[in-house]
Design an enzyme around this catalytic site. Structure first.
Site, short mmCIF file in Angstrom:
data_model
loop_
_atom_site.label_atom_id
_atom_site.label_comp_id
_atom_site.label_asym_id
_atom_site.label_seq_id
_atom_site.Cartn_x
_atom_site.Cartn_y
_atom_site.Cartn_z
N ASP A 63 0.79 -1.22 0.00
CA ASP A 63 0.00 0.00 0.00
C ASP A 63 0.82 1.27 0.00
O ASP A 63 0.27 2.38 0.06
CB ASP A 63 -0.95 0.01 1.20
CG ASP A 63 -2.14 -0.91 1.00
OD1 ASP A 63 -2.65 -0.95 -0.13
OD2 ASP A 63 -2.54 -1.58 1.96
N ASP A 100 -6.86 -4.67 -5.38
CA ASP A 100 -6.53 -3.29 -5.03
C ASP A 100 -5.12 -2.90 -5.49
O ASP A 100 -4.84 -1.73 -5.78
CB ASP A 100 -6.60 -3.07 -3.51
CG ASP A 100 -7.78 -3.73 -2.83
OD1 ASP A 100 -8.15 -4.86 -3.22
OD2 ASP A 100 -8.33 -3.14 -1.88
#
Length: 409
Positions: free
Chosen positions: A127, A189
């Site tokens: 991330d 994602d």
């Protein structure tokens, strides 16, 4: 003010600043249908919301994450190395600066960006792209903060270190934090983190960053989608052979259900892949993902949090998924060649923005957020029917893209 006959395509030289990477092409031969969406008014609404929220958000060690149901103010959480949402708030401030050119937003964005420079070395998870590019990337592009370049290049190196060539993807999560899976985990994602690698490859970083991003997207395209072009959330690969071991979900309703934000990440991600590579296979795939998503939407174009949950009409919506897709579709509408597809995707994006800005989904007059009625992870029992900072981020990104499209006509 209504957008009248917004041009969707002009030559590259005249609209290089349409996206953060300043290279969306548009075609001035195509015009969009009349829209009731008032862009100038909505920019002013978002600025008013920030004027309301910013004075309350003074702790630089934290960032706004969500506004709980029936509450009005942002819940702030620490800027931890494992907290994926820290970059969205400074990213919002950079977009507001780009939209308004008001120096106060640049000053606030700098203040909120530079508190987590040390995050450039994060290699515990994937991330770092979400965390660093909305903040430092937007600051470099919109704020002319050239000193952010080395921070972004180091961030890209950290992300690339998680690439497993035997699998062909970047490893998303650690097994310690997600013990259900024992080997190499990749989630849908992760597609959006690839933008950091592309930027770095074009701005002094290793060409390997480009190759890793392409390989990750190709492997994901092969293994992460069902025959109907809907996405699984989590794929577990054998770390040595690269074989797919399991296809599961973490935030969707069930392992075989169609989680709406997962589909949104795919639409946005593969549109971005075409922008960065010019490879038509990515454009064709983005179109297939988009067409399936549009087929599944309810009348107001805001999806429920999962398309397959029982008693669907009684389930919560996810405005964050709609914001991600609206931004992605504005870009996709400039890439497809057929006039009817350009108009169809542009019109769908505008329909999403109209709903998001409506009384039903707008936070104006109710909360400190731009949007309400997002769902982060109902299957995990949290962030259900709330405001989410990343919903606001992709919403203001869509406004920024739309303003640049209008300015290019």
């Amino acid at each position: 003010m209504k957008l009248l006959f917004v041009s969707l395509l002009v030559c590259l030289a005249s609209c290089q600043n349409l996206s953060k990477n300043k290279n969306i092409k548009v075609d001035n031969k195509v015009t969009a249908k009349l829209s009731s969406f008032d862009l100038k008014k909505e920019i002013k609404n978002c600025e008013a919301q920030l004027n309301r929220a910013v004075p309350k958000l003074t702790d630089l060690s934290k960032h706004p994450r969500l506004i709980e149901t029936n509450e009005t103010e942002w819940k702030e959480i620490p800027n931890g190395r494992l907290v994926w949402t820290s970059g969205f708030y400074p990213g919002i401030l950079w977009y507001m600066y780009d939209l308004t050119k008001e120096e106060k937003w640049k000053s606030e964005a700098i203040k909120r960006t530079e508190v987590f420079e040390d995050f450039k070395t994060i290699n515990e998870h994937h991330d770092i792209g979400f965390m660093m590019f909305p903040a430092y990337g937007n600051g470099y592009i919109f704020g002319d903060k050239k000193e952010y370049k080395d921070i972004l290049l180091t961030s890209a190196e950290s992300l690339a270190s998680r690439f497993n060539p035997k699998v062909g993807t970047i490893r998303s999560w650690s097994n310690k934090m997600h013990p259900r899976w024992q080997q190499h985990i990749t989630i849908i994602d992760n597609m959006l983190n690839l933008e950091l690698l592309f930027w770095a490859a074009k701005n002094g970083g290793s060409k390997e960053f480009y190759d890793i991003a392409v390989k990750h997207a190709e492997t994901t395209m092969e293994n992460h989608f069902r025959p109907d072009y809907t996405s699984w959330h989590v794929i577990e690969y054998d770390s040595i052979s690269g074989k797919v071991l399991n296809r599961h979900t973490k935030q969707g309703y069930a392992d075989d259900s169609r989680w709406s934000r997962g589909q949104a990440w795919g639409i946005y991600g593969y549109s971005m892949m075409y922008r960065e590579t010019g490879d038509k296979k990515f454009l064709d795939f983005a179109v297939k993902l988009t067409d399936k998503y549009l087929e599944l939407l309810p009348a107001d174009y805001i999806p429920h949090w999962d398309f397959d949950v029982s008693n669907l009409e009684n389930e919560e919506r996810d405005a964050s998924a709609a914001a991600v897709v609206a931004s992605g579709l504005l870009e996709l509408s400039t890439f497809v060649k057929e006039k009817k597809d350009q108009e169809r995707y542009y019109s769908a994006a505008m329909r999403m923005l109209e709903s998001l800005s409506s009384e039903e989904y707008s936070g104006v007059g109710k909360t400190d957020s731009f949007l309400i009625h997002s769902t982060g992870a109902k299957s995990l029992g949290h962030e259900i029917d709330v405001a989410l900072i990343y919903a606001d981020y992709y919403y203001i990104e869509a406004l920024d893209r739309l303003q640049k499209m209008e300015q290019s006509k």
